[in-house]
Write an enzyme that holds these catalytic residues in place. Structure first.
Site, PDB file in Angstrom:
ATOM      1  N   TYR A 194       0.838  -1.200   0.000  1.00 26.60           N
ATOM      2  CA  TYR A 194       0.000   0.000   0.000  1.00 26.60           C
ATOM      3  C   TYR A 194       0.877   1.256   0.000  1.00 26.60           C
ATOM      4  O   TYR A 194       0.657   2.185  -0.773  1.00 26.60           O
ATOM      5  CB  TYR A 194      -0.928  -0.014   1.219  1.00 26.60           C
ATOM      6  CG  TYR A 194      -1.815   1.198   1.324  1.00 26.60           C
ATOM      7  CD1 TYR A 194      -2.918   1.339   0.489  1.00 26.60           C
ATOM      8  CD2 TYR A 194      -1.551   2.200   2.250  1.00 26.60           C
ATOM      9  CE1 TYR A 194      -3.743   2.452   0.580  1.00 26.60           C
ATOM     10  CE2 TYR A 194      -2.363   3.316   2.339  1.00 26.60           C
ATOM     11  CZ  TYR A 194      -3.460   3.434   1.504  1.00 26.60           C
ATOM     12  OH  TYR A 194      -4.261   4.546   1.595  1.00 26.60           O
TER      13      TYR A 194
ATOM     14  N   LYS B 178       1.235   4.338  -2.848  1.00 29.43           N
ATOM     15  CA  LYS B 178       0.964   5.747  -2.565  1.00 29.43           C
ATOM     16  C   LYS B 178       2.201   6.617  -2.795  1.00 29.43           C
ATOM     17  O   LYS B 178       2.079   7.774  -3.210  1.00 29.43           O
ATOM     18  CB  LYS B 178       0.400   5.920  -1.146  1.00 29.43           C
ATOM     19  CG  LYS B 178      -0.974   5.259  -0.978  1.00 29.43           C
ATOM     20  CD  LYS B 178      -1.985   5.773  -1.994  1.00 29.43           C
ATOM     21  CE  LYS B 178      -3.367   5.199  -1.785  1.00 29.43           C
ATOM     22  NZ  LYS B 178      -4.388   5.844  -2.619  1.00 29.43           N
TER      23      LYS B 178
END
Length: 185
Positions: free
Chosen positions: A155, A159
């Site tokens: 994740y 990002k």
């Protein structure tokens, strides 16, 4: 409070969560709002919620990782509202797990939706905004895109990619009348 009465806003991942709240807030400011999500039932509810605030809303089933799907959705936005002023690329997924637990398929899914989805959406949005000579693109990154976090490596990587991509595209279109920024909730 700004008046966005003549503005058209497009928000991905707006069937629920942060995306739905973003869409509602734009509607409260007077913008016409088009929302996209994969879940048609969530979209129907979100459209009703936006309209309950007096906003004009359009729900579109679209897949952020499919360029033709995004082009079709954005053409519907333009044919309905006449233009595209603001795009919020918010669609995303999260996964939790240690490096031992994360499988390559988990990595691919997170990177595809969170990073490729922003790329594909931005590409399709710029195809409309560049000929207009104006627009604003807002990419949802995350505080996780600014620092490492245990058990969120895929994740976090996705990002970080959104922030780097946003910085690069902002420079690429700097002279076109289009702004590109990232937010990091």
């Amino acid at each position: 409070m700004s008046n966005l009465k003549d503005q058209v806003v497009f928000v991905t991942g707006a069937g629920g969560g942060i995306g739905k709240i973003i869409a509602i807030e734009f509607a409260k400011l007077g913008a016409s709002v088009a929302i996209a999500d994969l879940n048609e039932e969530l979209l129907k509810t979100a459209v009703k919620d936006i309209e309950s605030y007096g906003g004009q809303a359009l729900g579109l089933v679209a897949n952020v990782i499919d360029l033709e799907s995004m082009r079709a959705a954005l053409q519907k936005v333009v044919s309905t509202f006449g233009r595209l002023d603001v795009a919020v690329n918010n669609a995303g997924v999260v996964g939790i797990g240690s490096i031992e637990e994360i499988e390559p398929a988990d990595w691919d899914k997170i990177m595809s939706v969170n990073s490729k989805g922003v790329f594909v959406s931005t590409k399709a949005e710029l195809e409309i905004m560049k000929p207009q000579g104006s627009g604003a693109i807002i990419n949802s990154a995350s505080i996780a895109g600014k620092m490492g976090m245990a058990h969120l490596s895929h994740y976090v990587a996705s990002k970080f990619a959104v922030i780097g991509f946003t910085n690069s595209i902002a420079k690429e279109v700097a002279t076109t009348g289009i702004t590109v920024n990232a937010i990091c909730p």
